[in-house]
Scaffold this motif. Structure first.
Motif, PDB file in Angstrom:
ATOM      1  N   VAL A  37      40.649  21.339  68.299  1.00 52.74           N
ATOM      2  CA  VAL A  37      41.348  21.950  69.732  1.00 52.74           C
ATOM      3  C   VAL A  37      40.074  22.827  70.287  1.00 52.74           C
ATOM      4  O   VAL A  37      39.196  23.327  69.475  1.00 52.74           O
ATOM      5  N   ARG A  38      40.359  22.910  71.663  1.00 57.03           N
ATOM      6  CA  ARG A  38      39.341  23.658  72.342  1.00 57.03           C
ATOM      7  C   ARG A  38      39.997  24.862  73.014  1.00 57.03           C
ATOM      8  O   ARG A  38      41.177  24.529  73.739  1.00 57.03           O
ATOM      9  N   TYR A  39      39.700  25.974  72.797  1.00 62.95           N
ATOM     10  CA  TYR A  39      40.246  27.259  73.036  1.00 62.95           C
ATOM     11  C   TYR A  39      39.993  27.393  74.462  1.00 62.95           C
ATOM     12  O   TYR A  39      38.762  27.272  74.938  1.00 62.95           O
ATOM     13  N   GLY A  40      40.864  27.960  75.189  1.00 61.12           N
ATOM     14  CA  GLY A  40      40.605  28.480  76.947  1.00 61.12           C
ATOM     15  C   GLY A  40      40.155  26.983  77.527  1.00 61.12           C
ATOM     16  O   GLY A  40      39.773  27.364  78.742  1.00 61.12           O
ATOM     17  N   ALA A  41      40.326  26.154  77.153  1.00 60.48           N
ATOM     18  CA  ALA A  41      39.950  24.906  78.311  1.00 60.48           C
ATOM     19  C   ALA A  41      40.976  24.787  79.236  1.00 60.48           C
ATOM     20  O   ALA A  41      42.361  25.125  79.030  1.00 60.48           O
ATOM     21  N   VAL A  42      40.738  24.121  80.364  1.00 66.38           N
ATOM     22  CA  VAL A  42      41.774  23.940  81.407  1.00 66.38           C
ATOM     23  C   VAL A  42      42.611  22.770  80.784  1.00 66.38           C
ATOM     24  O   VAL A  42      42.307  21.670  80.514  1.00 66.38           O
ATOM     25  N   VAL A  43      43.848  23.223  81.337  1.00 65.13           N
ATOM     26  CA  VAL A  43      45.249  22.216  80.951  1.00 65.13           C
ATOM     27  C   VAL A  43      45.368  21.502  82.186  1.00 65.13           C
ATOM     28  O   VAL A  43      45.842  22.104  83.201  1.00 65.13           O
ATOM     29  N   ARG A  44      45.483  20.289  82.039  1.00 62.87           N
ATOM     30  CA  ARG A  44      45.940  19.315  83.060  1.00 62.87           C
ATOM     31  C   ARG A  44      47.243  18.677  82.615  1.00 62.87           C
ATOM     32  O   ARG A  44      47.626  18.593  81.551  1.00 62.87           O
ATOM     33  N   PRO A  45      48.110  18.231  83.649  1.00 62.00           N
ATOM     34  CA  PRO A  45      49.358  17.559  83.323  1.00 62.00           C
ATOM     35  C   PRO A  45      48.875  16.354  82.147  1.00 62.00           C
ATOM     36  O   PRO A  45      47.990  15.490  82.798  1.00 62.00           O
ATOM     37  N   GLY A  46      49.781  16.284  81.125  1.00 59.06           N
ATOM     38  CA  GLY A  46      49.504  14.943  80.241  1.00 59.06           C
ATOM     39  C   GLY A  46      48.382  15.511  79.083  1.00 59.06           C
ATOM     40  O   GLY A  46      48.570  14.914  78.107  1.00 59.06           O
ATOM     41  N   ASP A  47      48.074  16.841  79.005  1.00 56.36           N
ATOM     42  CA  ASP A  47      47.097  17.130  78.000  1.00 56.36           C
ATOM     43  C   ASP A  47      48.014  17.408  76.771  1.00 56.36           C
ATOM     44  O   ASP A  47      49.123  18.090  76.905  1.00 56.36           O
ATOM     45  N   VAL A  48      47.538  17.037  75.425  1.00 56.62           N
ATOM     46  CA  VAL A  48      48.262  17.724  74.140  1.00 56.62           C
ATOM     47  C   VAL A  48      47.700  19.131  74.222  1.00 56.62           C
ATOM     48  O   VAL A  48      46.538  19.210  74.060  1.00 56.62           O
ATOM     49  N   VAL A  49      48.423  19.996  73.810  1.00 50.42           N
ATOM     50  CA  VAL A  49      48.229  21.557  73.799  1.00 50.42           C
ATOM     51  C   VAL A  49      48.748  21.998  72.509  1.00 50.42           C
ATOM     52  O   VAL A  49      49.722  21.687  72.113  1.00 50.42           O
ATOM     53  N   VAL A  50      48.269  23.086  72.174  1.00 50.70           N
ATOM     54  CA  VAL A  50      48.651  24.017  71.168  1.00 50.70           C
ATOM     55  C   VAL A  50      49.355  25.273  71.923  1.00 50.70           C
ATOM     56  O   VAL A  50      48.549  25.805  72.651  1.00 50.70           O
ATOM     57  N   LEU A  51      50.195  25.644  71.176  1.00 44.52           N
ATOM     58  CA  LEU A  51      50.986  26.837  71.999  1.00 44.52           C
ATOM     59  C   LEU A  51      51.670  27.656  71.071  1.00 44.52           C
ATOM     60  O   LEU A  51      52.011  27.079  69.959  1.00 44.52           O
ATOM     61  N   ARG A  52      52.059  28.690  71.464  1.00 43.18           N
ATOM     62  CA  ARG A  52      52.967  29.712  70.765  1.00 43.18           C
ATOM     63  C   ARG A  52      54.350  29.489  71.010  1.00 43.18           C
ATOM     64  O   ARG A  52      54.513  29.565  72.240  1.00 43.18           O
ATOM     65  N   HIS A  53      55.093  29.193  70.009  1.00 44.12           N
ATOM     66  CA  HIS A  53      56.604  29.185  70.247  1.00 44.12           C
ATOM     67  C   HIS A  53      57.227  30.267  71.193  1.00 44.12           C
ATOM     68  O   HIS A  53      56.816  31.168  70.747  1.00 44.12           O
ATOM     69  N   PRO A  54      57.801  29.928  72.121  1.00 42.96           N
ATOM     70  CA  PRO A  54      58.235  31.304  73.123  1.00 42.96           C
ATOM     71  C   PRO A  54      59.389  32.144  72.320  1.00 42.96           C
ATOM     72  O   PRO A  54      59.124  33.230  72.635  1.00 42.96           O
ATOM     73  N   PHE A  55      60.073  31.731  71.246  1.00 40.01           N
ATOM     74  CA  PHE A  55      61.028  32.498  70.509  1.00 40.01           C
ATOM     75  C   PHE A  55      60.409  32.713  69.135  1.00 40.01           C
ATOM     76  O   PHE A  55      61.004  33.778  68.913  1.00 40.01           O
ATOM     77  N   ARG A  56      59.507  32.344  68.799  1.00 39.35           N
ATOM     78  CA  ARG A  56      58.775  32.570  67.447  1.00 39.35           C
ATOM     79  C   ARG A  56      57.263  32.882  67.615  1.00 39.35           C
ATOM     80  O   ARG A  56      56.585  31.831  67.434  1.00 39.35           O
TER      81      ARG A  56
END
Length: 154
Positions: free
Chosen positions: A49-68
């Protein structure tokens, strides 16, 4: 059950990463544990994964779960909306995504998947077997490839 991702972040202290202009701090590894991104990603797949990369629609991303927020998840960024990203898994039978928790704020999207590495399972130890595994196991995670195929199938 939420998609669990184990992420090994690069070293944050002084050292090689700083000497090379922070290149090592820009990349990391994540491991997929659950089937929410099947067929694009399988449990056990590793992601570069690339931290701080520009995200575009369709990209697979790693994110923090909004509730946890201590839980990292892998989803596809589907659409930019007011307040952040609408994210969904590729597996239509798993709904642990924006359909459940809504729009994800930008600050919770931490990285974009760059390359998928599928671990060797039953690979023959011959040169041909290893080369066959390399060709099928290491692939860039492209936005248009699996996302558009999924949309056409519906």
């Amino acid at each position: 059950m939420p998609e669990r991702v184990y992420e090994r972040e690069p070293e944050r202290g002084a050292g090689v990463g700083q000497e090379r202009g922070g290149l090592l701090r820009a990349f990391g590894l994540a491991e997929v544990y659950n089937p929410s991104m099947v067929p694009t990603l399988q449990p056990g797949d590793q992601l570069v994964v690339r931290y701080g990369a520009v995200v575009r629609p369709g990209d697979v991303v790693v994110l923090r779960h909004p509730f946890r927020q201590d839980l990292l998840i892998v989803k596809r960024a589907v659409q930019r909306r007011d307040g952040g990203w609408w994210v969904q898994g590729d597996n239509p039978f798993v709904e642990n995504d924006s359909r459940e928790f809504g729009v994800v704020p930008d600050e919770l999207v931490i990285a974009r998947a760059w390359v998928r590495v599928r671990p060797p399972r039953g690979v023959q130890r011959s040169v041909a077997g290893v080369l066959s595994w390399v060709v099928s196991a290491v692939r860039p995670v492209r936005a248009a490839r699996s996302f558009s195929r999924r949309l056409r199938a519906r």
